[in-house]
Every structure is written in C-alpha cells, then in structure tokens.
Scaffold this motif. Structure first.
Motif, PDB file in Angstrom:
ATOM      1  N   SER A  79      48.805  57.841  42.663  1.00  0.00           N
ATOM      2  CA  SER A  79      48.267  57.205  43.855  1.00  0.00           C
ATOM      3  C   SER A  79      46.826  56.792  43.618  1.00  0.00           C
ATOM      4  N   GLY A  80      46.360  55.812  44.376  1.00  0.00           N
ATOM      5  CA  GLY A  80      44.984  55.353  44.243  1.00  0.00           C
ATOM      6  C   GLY A  80      44.648  54.335  45.302  1.00  0.00           C
ATOM      7  N   ASN A  81      43.406  53.859  45.281  1.00  0.00           N
ATOM      8  CA  ASN A  81      42.975  52.866  46.261  1.00  0.00           C
ATOM      9  C   ASN A  81      41.892  51.992  45.649  1.00  0.00           C
ATOM     10  N   ALA A  82      41.639  50.843  46.259  1.00  0.00           N
ATOM     11  CA  ALA A  82      40.614  49.920  45.784  1.00  0.00           C
ATOM     12  C   ALA A  82      40.074  49.119  46.957  1.00  0.00           C
ATOM     13  N   SER A  83      38.806  48.775  46.895  1.00  0.00           N
ATOM     14  CA  SER A  83      38.202  47.887  47.882  1.00  0.00           C
ATOM     15  C   SER A  83      37.177  47.008  47.183  1.00  0.00           C
ATOM     16  N   ALA A  84      37.004  45.783  47.647  1.00  0.00           N
ATOM     17  CA  ALA A  84      36.055  44.864  47.041  1.00  0.00           C
ATOM     18  C   ALA A  84      34.642  45.088  47.561  1.00  0.00           C
ATOM     19  N   ALA A 141      30.357  36.256  51.058  1.00  0.00           N
ATOM     20  CA  ALA A 141      31.231  36.118  49.885  1.00  0.00           C
ATOM     21  C   ALA A 141      32.288  35.072  50.175  1.00  0.00           C
ATOM     22  N   ASN A 142      32.623  34.306  49.144  1.00  0.00           N
ATOM     23  CA  ASN A 142      33.693  33.328  49.291  1.00  0.00           C
ATOM     24  C   ASN A 142      35.061  34.009  49.304  1.00  0.00           C
ATOM     25  N   VAL A 143      35.225  34.998  48.424  1.00  0.00           N
ATOM     26  CA  VAL A 143      36.498  35.718  48.329  1.00  0.00           C
ATOM     27  C   VAL A 143      36.223  37.179  48.013  1.00  0.00           C
ATOM     28  N   LEU A 144      36.916  38.069  48.711  1.00  0.00           N
ATOM     29  CA  LEU A 144      36.927  39.498  48.388  1.00  0.00           C
ATOM     30  C   LEU A 144      38.390  39.919  48.302  1.00  0.00           C
ATOM     31  N   SER A 145      38.829  40.374  47.142  1.00  0.00           N
ATOM     32  CA  SER A 145      40.231  40.779  46.982  1.00  0.00           C
ATOM     33  C   SER A 145      40.314  42.128  46.283  1.00  0.00           C
ATOM     34  N   ALA A 146      41.391  42.853  46.553  1.00  0.00           N
ATOM     35  CA  ALA A 146      41.605  44.170  45.938  1.00  0.00           C
ATOM     36  C   ALA A 146      43.096  44.414  45.785  1.00  0.00           C
ATOM     37  N   SER A 147      43.448  45.175  44.751  1.00  0.00           N
ATOM     38  CA  SER A 147      44.840  45.557  44.531  1.00  0.00           C
ATOM     39  C   SER A 147      44.898  46.958  43.939  1.00  0.00           C
ATOM     40  N   SER A 148      45.996  47.638  44.190  1.00  0.00           N
ATOM     41  CA  SER A 148      46.221  48.974  43.641  1.00  0.00           C
ATOM     42  C   SER A 148      47.683  49.081  43.236  1.00  0.00           C
ATOM     43  N   THR A 149      47.915  49.558  41.995  1.00  0.00           N
ATOM     44  CA  THR A 149      49.270  49.706  41.474  1.00  0.00           C
ATOM     45  C   THR A 149      49.468  51.121  40.944  1.00  0.00           C
ATOM     46  N   SER A 150      50.488  51.803  41.429  1.00  0.00           N
ATOM     47  CA  SER A 150      50.812  53.166  41.000  1.00  0.00           C
ATOM     48  C   SER A 150      52.173  53.169  40.313  1.00  0.00           C
ATOM     49  N   THR A 151      52.229  53.808  39.127  1.00  0.00           N
ATOM     50  CA  THR A 151      53.449  53.777  38.329  1.00  0.00           C
ATOM     51  C   THR A 151      53.745  55.149  37.731  1.00  0.00           C
ATOM     52  N   VAL A 152      54.997  55.565  37.795  1.00  0.00           N
ATOM     53  CA  VAL A 152      55.494  56.748  37.085  1.00  0.00           C
ATOM     54  C   VAL A 152      56.529  56.248  36.092  1.00  0.00           C
ATOM     55  N   THR A 162      46.176  51.867  38.710  1.00  0.00           N
ATOM     56  CA  THR A 162      45.162  50.871  38.366  1.00  0.00           C
ATOM     57  C   THR A 162      44.676  50.183  39.631  1.00  0.00           C
ATOM     58  N   GLY A 163      43.355  50.217  39.844  1.00  0.00           N
ATOM     59  CA  GLY A 163      42.742  49.534  40.972  1.00  0.00           C
ATOM     60  C   GLY A 163      41.884  48.386  40.466  1.00  0.00           C
ATOM     61  N   ILE A 164      42.018  47.221  41.098  1.00  0.00           N
ATOM     62  CA  ILE A 164      41.256  46.040  40.703  1.00  0.00           C
ATOM     63  C   ILE A 164      40.570  45.454  41.933  1.00  0.00           C
ATOM     64  N   ALA A 165      39.272  45.201  41.831  1.00  0.00           N
ATOM     65  CA  ALA A 165      38.512  44.558  42.901  1.00  0.00           C
ATOM     66  C   ALA A 165      37.831  43.322  42.337  1.00  0.00           C
ATOM     67  N   GLU A 166      37.954  42.192  43.028  1.00  0.00           N
ATOM     68  CA  GLU A 166      37.361  40.937  42.573  1.00  0.00           C
ATOM     69  C   GLU A 166      36.620  40.265  43.724  1.00  0.00           C
ATOM     70  N   SER A 167      35.423  39.764  43.417  1.00  0.00           N
ATOM     71  CA  SER A 167      34.605  39.084  44.415  1.00  0.00           C
ATOM     72  C   SER A 167      34.073  37.791  43.816  1.00  0.00           C
ATOM     73  N   ALA A 168      33.972  36.746  44.637  1.00  0.00           N
ATOM     74  CA  ALA A 168      33.438  35.456  44.180  1.00  0.00           C
ATOM     75  C   ALA A 168      32.417  34.949  45.179  1.00  0.00           C
ATOM     76  N   GLY A 169      31.334  34.360  44.658  1.00  0.00           N
ATOM     77  CA  GLY A 169      30.292  33.829  45.528  1.00  0.00           C
ATOM     78  C   GLY A 169      29.600  34.909  46.337  1.00  0.00           C
ATOM     79  N   VAL A 170      29.181  35.984  45.671  1.00  0.00           N
ATOM     80  CA  VAL A 170      28.622  37.152  46.361  1.00  0.00           C
ATOM     81  C   VAL A 170      27.131  36.958  46.643  1.00  0.00           C
ATOM     82  N   ASN A 171      26.723  37.304  47.856  1.00  0.00           N
ATOM     83  CA  ASN A 171      25.312  37.258  48.258  1.00  0.00           C
ATOM     84  C   ASN A 171      25.036  38.472  49.140  1.00  0.00           C
ATOM     85  N   LEU A 172      24.241  39.429  48.621  1.00  0.00           N
ATOM     86  CA  LEU A 172      23.945  40.654  49.355  1.00  0.00           C
ATOM     87  C   LEU A 172      22.502  40.656  49.856  1.00  0.00           C
ATOM     88  N   VAL A 173      22.342  41.114  51.083  1.00  0.00           N
ATOM     89  CA  VAL A 173      21.025  41.327  51.709  1.00  0.00           C
ATOM     90  C   VAL A 173      20.144  40.087  51.537  1.00  0.00           C
TER      91      VAL A 173
END
Length: 241
Positions: A79-84, A141-152, A162-173
């Motif tokens: 099990s796992g989790n991901a966030s962008a 951000a233009n895009v914020l995406s996340a995925s999580s895959t659990s395998t036995v 495996t957790g994957i987070a991808e962001s495009a066009g990021v601008n913070l603060v």
C-alpha cells in the motif's frame, strides 16, 4: 495451532526439576506458514504421547533443525500514497492535498492497496491550480498529477508500491520558487528476506529558487523566506523530492 503441557510429572516417584516438562502441539501449516509442496519436508522431534506409562509410544529421533522457506504472497499486502502538492497556510486557512483524494477514503492524495496476488492502481490530476483563488499567491500550477500502484507478485515473491507525482508550470509563493516540470518517483519493495527503496526517475526542469537557477536539490531542502519580502522570522518553505 493447538497445544497442551503438563505442569507436574504423572509418574509416581519421578523427580522433576522444572515445570511444563512435556508438551504437544499441532500446527496447521496451511493456516500459518502456507502450503508446503509435496517435494519439500522438514523434521522435528517426536516422543511419547505423554509422561503416563500407558501413553502411546512415538518414534524418537535426534533433535534436528527445521530449515525451510515458504513463500506466501497470498498473505502479503502492499500500500502507499502520493500527492503532487501539500499546501498548509494557517493565516489563509488552507490545508489541502492536490490532486483530490482518490479514492474518496484516502486522506493523503492518491492511494492504492493490494492484498494478495495482483495489482491495484489509482491516479488523479487537477489543471490550472490557483491557491488561494483567484490570485494564486501561494501556489500556481498548470498541472498537478499523482498516481500510486501497489503490486504483490507471486513470481518474485515481493510486495511493491510506486508513487509518482508530476507538476508542470509551478509557481510557489509569488515566484519565490518556479519550475517548468517537477517529477518525483518513490518505489518501496519488500520480500521475505529484505526491503529496498528507490527514487530513480525523480527530476526537475528549470528550477529557480529566489532568483537563482538550481541544478541539484537534496530531499527536504529548506528555503528561508526573504525577510525583506515576507518579514523577519517568517516561516521557511521545504522542497521535497
């Protein structure tokens, strides 16, 4: 597993130097360590059925070690989790993980869980993010995406997430941190013998921090907010890869 012991010798005149000197147990192998193929076996120690003189006699062998390995992927869990992005701003009352929880019961972005042999995957994304709206002074951000895959996997006898987070066009603060692309990958794997972790695949493009181009960032790098812009003693921001 069923077991029983005697607390005192049952033979008259027998001198005991301890308690529970005799015991029997029955172990359901299928319910505990899993099924053992017909080509494999192990040896143990057998004796009389009890200390009673009328007890049924059993074969007796020298005590031998029990050496065997039984894989039981059907009883494994991954099990796992991901966030962008995880945005927390007490002043503005923002405490939000992006993209939104998937499934709805997940409290940390996108979650997956697999019990037994097989694979489960979840993903989600959000477009044109601006927090707080409409200015987006905390995050754009233009895009914020996340995925999580659990395998036995029964072939490799491993549990992997495996957790994957991808962001495009990021601008913070308000431009303190900008990046064209940020990609974070985290893979954790466990077997009957060991476990491992990898962040291979993590990368960013055109990352700029406080006006300076950055070519390498260690995980959990802390960025101090400029005092002239945010005031002395302002809280710091943290980059996590």
């Amino acid at each position: 597993m069923d077991a029983a012991v005697n607390t005192a010798p049952s033979i008259t005149g027998l001198t005991a130097t301890g308690i529970n000197l005799f015991g029997e147990l029955a172990l359901n192998v299928s319910d505990t360590i899993g099924e053992i193929p017909a080509t494999e076996f192990f040896r143990g120690h057998e004796d009389a059925a009890s200390t009673s003189l009328s007890a049924e006699l059993k074969d007796r062998t020298r005590i031998k070690p029990v050496n065997f390995t039984v894989f039981n992927p059907a009883g494994a869990n991954a099990s796992g989790n991901a966030s962008a992005a995880q945005i927390q701003d007490r002043l503005l009352g923002i405490n939000q993980a992006l993209p939104a929880a998937t499934p709805a019961t997940c409290t940390q972005g996108v979650c997956s869980s697999q019990s037994g042999i097989g694979s489960t995957s979840n993903s989600n994304q959000v477009l044109n993010v601006a927090l707080p709206p409409p200015s987006g002074t905390v995050l754009k951000a233009n895009v914020l995406s996340a995925s999580s895959t659990s395998t036995v996997d029964s072939t490799t006898n491993t549990a992997t997430d495996t957790g994957i987070a991808e962001s495009a066009g990021v601008n913070l603060v308000s431009g303190l941190v900008t990046a064209d692309v940020v990609r974070a990958v985290a893979t954790a794997q466990a077997s009957a013998f060991n476990s491992s972790f990898s962040s291979a695949g993590s990368a960013f493009k055109n990352l700029v921090v406080n006006g300076t181009q950055v070519n390498n960032v260690n995980p959990n790098t802390t960025i101090d907010l400029p005092a002239a812009q945010f005031g002395a003693g302002s809280l710091s921001s943290s980059l996590r890869r």
